[in-house]
Enzyme design. Sequence first.
Site, PDB file in Angstrom:
ATOM      1  N   CYS A 217      16.290  -6.904   1.638  1.00  0.00           N
ATOM      2  CA  CYS A 217      16.344  -8.042   2.573  1.00  0.00           C
ATOM      3  C   CYS A 217      17.679  -8.755   2.468  1.00  0.00           C
ATOM      4  CB  CYS A 217      15.213  -9.010   2.280  1.00  0.00           C
ATOM      5  SG  CYS A 217      15.401  -9.797   0.686  1.00  0.00           S
TER       6      CYS A 217
ATOM      7  N   GLU B  98       0.834  -1.206   0.000  1.00  0.00           N
ATOM      8  CA  GLU B  98       0.000   0.000   0.000  1.00  0.00           C
ATOM      9  C   GLU B  98       0.871   1.260   0.000  1.00  0.00           C
ATOM     10  OE1 GLU B  98       0.435  -2.219   2.300  1.00  0.00           O
ATOM     11  OE2 GLU B  98       0.255  -1.457   4.335  1.00  0.00           O
ATOM     12  N   ARG B  99       2.196   1.076   0.178  1.00  0.00           N
ATOM     13  CA  ARG B  99       3.070   2.251   0.203  1.00  0.00           C
ATOM     14  C   ARG B  99       3.623   2.609  -1.178  1.00  0.00           C
ATOM     15  NH1 ARG B  99       6.706   0.928   5.445  1.00  0.00           N
ATOM     16  NH2 ARG B  99       5.827  -1.151   5.440  1.00  0.00           N
TER      17      ARG B  99
HETATM   18  P1  NAD Z   1       5.424  -5.506   5.884  1.00  0.00           P
HETATM   19  O1  NAD Z   1       5.404  -6.833   6.573  1.00  0.00           O
HETATM   20  O2  NAD Z   1       5.133  -4.302   6.686  1.00  0.00           O
HETATM   21  O3  NAD Z   1       4.372  -5.506   4.677  1.00  0.00           O
HETATM   22  C1  NAD Z   1       4.338  -6.553   3.739  1.00  0.00           C
HETATM   23  C2  NAD Z   1       2.895  -6.794   3.321  1.00  0.00           C
HETATM   24  O4  NAD Z   1       2.161  -7.294   4.447  1.00  0.00           O
HETATM   25  C3  NAD Z   1       2.194  -5.536   2.846  1.00  0.00           C
HETATM   26  O5  NAD Z   1       1.476  -5.839   1.683  1.00  0.00           O
HETATM   27  C4  NAD Z   1       1.297  -5.157   4.008  1.00  0.00           C
HETATM   28  O6  NAD Z   1       0.089  -4.589   3.588  1.00  0.00           O
HETATM   29  C5  NAD Z   1       1.042  -6.465   4.726  1.00  0.00           C
HETATM   30  N1  NAD Z   1       0.969  -6.286   6.172  1.00  0.00           N
HETATM   31  C6  NAD Z   1       1.769  -5.529   6.937  1.00  0.00           C
HETATM   32  N2  NAD Z   1       1.415  -5.616   8.232  1.00  0.00           N
HETATM   33  C7  NAD Z   1       0.380  -6.459   8.297  1.00  0.00           C
HETATM   34  C8  NAD Z   1      -0.416  -6.986   9.349  1.00  0.00           C
HETATM   35  N3  NAD Z   1      -0.211  -6.641  10.606  1.00  0.00           N
HETATM   36  N4  NAD Z   1      -1.395  -7.829   9.037  1.00  0.00           N
HETATM   37  C9  NAD Z   1      -1.611  -8.199   7.780  1.00  0.00           C
HETATM   38  N5  NAD Z   1      -0.888  -7.743   6.735  1.00  0.00           N
HETATM   39  C10 NAD Z   1       0.091  -6.893   6.978  1.00  0.00           C
HETATM   40  O7  NAD Z   1       6.841  -5.410   5.170  1.00  0.00           O
HETATM   41  P2  NAD Z   1       7.478  -4.137   4.470  1.00  0.00           P
HETATM   42  O8  NAD Z   1       7.858  -3.150   5.523  1.00  0.00           O
HETATM   43  O9  NAD Z   1       6.637  -3.689   3.348  1.00  0.00           O
HETATM   44  O10 NAD Z   1       8.811  -4.775   3.847  1.00  0.00           O
HETATM   45  C11 NAD Z   1      10.024  -4.856   4.532  1.00  0.00           C
HETATM   46  C12 NAD Z   1      10.230  -6.219   5.126  1.00  0.00           C
HETATM   47  O11 NAD Z   1      10.162  -7.216   4.109  1.00  0.00           O
HETATM   48  C13 NAD Z   1      11.596  -6.388   5.761  1.00  0.00           C
HETATM   49  O12 NAD Z   1      11.474  -7.105   6.953  1.00  0.00           O
HETATM   50  C14 NAD Z   1      12.378  -7.192   4.730  1.00  0.00           C
HETATM   51  O13 NAD Z   1      13.445  -7.947   5.253  1.00  0.00           O
HETATM   52  C15 NAD Z   1      11.298  -8.066   4.189  1.00  0.00           C
HETATM   53  N6  NAD Z   1      11.644  -8.556   2.875  1.00  0.00           N
HETATM   54  C16 NAD Z   1      12.035  -9.845   2.776  1.00  0.00           C
HETATM   55  C17 NAD Z   1      12.426 -10.350   1.544  1.00  0.00           C
HETATM   56  C18 NAD Z   1      12.874 -11.759   1.411  1.00  0.00           C
HETATM   57  O14 NAD Z   1      12.896 -12.253   0.291  1.00  0.00           O
HETATM   58  N7  NAD Z   1      13.216 -12.442   2.499  1.00  0.00           N
HETATM   59  C19 NAD Z   1      12.407  -9.523   0.414  1.00  0.00           C
HETATM   60  C20 NAD Z   1      11.988  -8.202   0.568  1.00  0.00           C
HETATM   61  C21 NAD Z   1      11.603  -7.725   1.799  1.00  0.00           C
END
Ligand code: NAD
Length: 520
Positions: A303, A198-199
């Site tokens: 990540c 959503e960001r």
């Molecule tokens: P985030 O978990 O905040 O959001 C990811 C998705 O989950 C979004 O679409 C969001 O709407 C949803 N979401 C967030 N909080 C939620 C909740 N409480 N309940 C239900 N849905 C929810 O992650 P972010 O800040 O967008 O991304 C950064 C994170 O992603 C970091 O921890 C990074 O390490 C990780 N990441 C991991 C990989 C990998 O391949 N391991 C790759 C990219 C990013």
Amino acid sequence: LRLSTIAKARAPSTMLKRTMSSNVPTTKLFINGEFVESQTTEWIDVHNPATQELVTRVPKATPQELQEAAASAQSAFKEWRRTSVLTRQRKMLDLQHAVRHNMDKLAASIVTEQGKVFSDAQGDVLRGLQVVENMTGITDHLLGTKLEVSRDMDTYTVREPLGVVAGICPFNFPAMIPLWMFPVAMATGNTVLLKPSERDPGATMILAKLCEEIGIPKGVLNIVHGAHDTVNFLTSDERIKAVSFVGGDNAGRYIYERCAAHNKRCQANLGAKNHAIIMPDANKEHALNAISGAAFGAAGQRCMALSVAVFVGETAEWIPEIAERAKQLSINGGFEKGADLGPMITPAALQRAEGLIQSAADEGATLVLDGRGVKVAGYPKGNFLGPTIIDNTKTSMASYQQEIFGPVLSCIRVDTMDEALEIVNSNRYGNGGSIFTRSGATARKFQSEVEVGQIGINVPIPVPLPMFSFTGNKASFLGDTNFYGKSGVNFFTQYKTITSLWRKEDADDRRSAVHMPTLH
Ligand code: NAD
């Protein structure tokens, strides 16, 4: 590229179309092949992280809109699953062509909404495009196996799609991560509900537009927006058979557990803390450049960023030289020439990283370089954090325990490689890790003993290309079937195994066979 050019470059779906009640551009839903304005009353504002300019408003899709998207995907599945694999291969060829030709438009959207620098945003698109390129070989990926198991009797396998599947994406790779998901799902014959972050949903909306233009049938790809409620729908609706998630630990664990409770497959890539071990026999220049680039590039919001450097023996004397390199990096708006790192995603993310830096200082670490309060000419409101180096980090510190997800390198000093390995292996995460050494034997020992899933030997960000799979492990991954490559194809398909007998009539056929067939 100036911002006015960028606004023109945005997808029609997020263009400056005014709503009755507001002058702010809105991001559309993509349901059943149509870009539609949400009827919601709840919107999420997306700000340019370098300027705070309001870029778009993202709807929290209503329950009815989510139902429509799922119904559309379910209906489209009936036809899509029956398309020939050659037709789907052709669509992947068309998609790779379309993405390649719209690389800069996609990259511009990423810079505007996510903040990374333009060349890095092109890399974001390219690493996703490589997955599409790999999917142009879907005919080979779907080859089954066959054996004549007995006289006139064959057993063979076919892989079939699951049905409707969903993808839930993080903010940090607005093109690459959606492209890890929907091309693999579609090429294997599934239909998709995709929720971008959503960001920064702009790149996904451009990709949806490209899918429309290349004639992906209506309903095969649907884009839904929102946050918690949308995720709850995607993880519970019974039409959805599998969920692909990339993001942070809290959301990931929650989504994985909900999928299990609702009988869905789930693959979930989570957070990370990636270590580099620097050995005294390393090629010093190469190691320092690699670590500095991998720690601070993309403002540390990868990540696979190297966020911890473990210096073995006298290599700790090199820390000031990493600081010298870090000081040379240009912190700037992502469209500016020569910019090396842009802003962090939100003021809250910046504030959190700054707090963790302060906690390190309070807990006794040494701030060799402190990027807090960095001023960037022309961007007084940006969420900028300069490269930061924390020396004398201890594993008990909050700045080590938590994923900072900013341009911050934590340095740890040890005497031996075994101590370094102990630190890496004691960390709960296992996404990636690197060693810098000139010794093959040392590298081999590292490869054998390190407990992380993606290993770099003199390579700082070893994200595998899509003929392999993304193989983070330990707390960085939940599930057992990884993203893209052979594993990705497995995730989105299920086997059928057929045993057939084609024989001319035989006297034996007149008797009932009551014993378990042994096929001898
Ligand atoms: P985030 O978990 O905040 O959001 C990811 C998705 O989950 C979004 O679409 C969001 O709407 C949803 N979401 C967030 N909080 C939620 C909740 N409480 N309940 C239900 N849905 C929810 O992650 P972010 O800040 O967008 O991304 C950064 C994170 O992603 C970091 O921890 C990074 O390490 C990780 N990441 C991991 C990989 C990998 O391949 N391991 C790759 C990219 C990013």
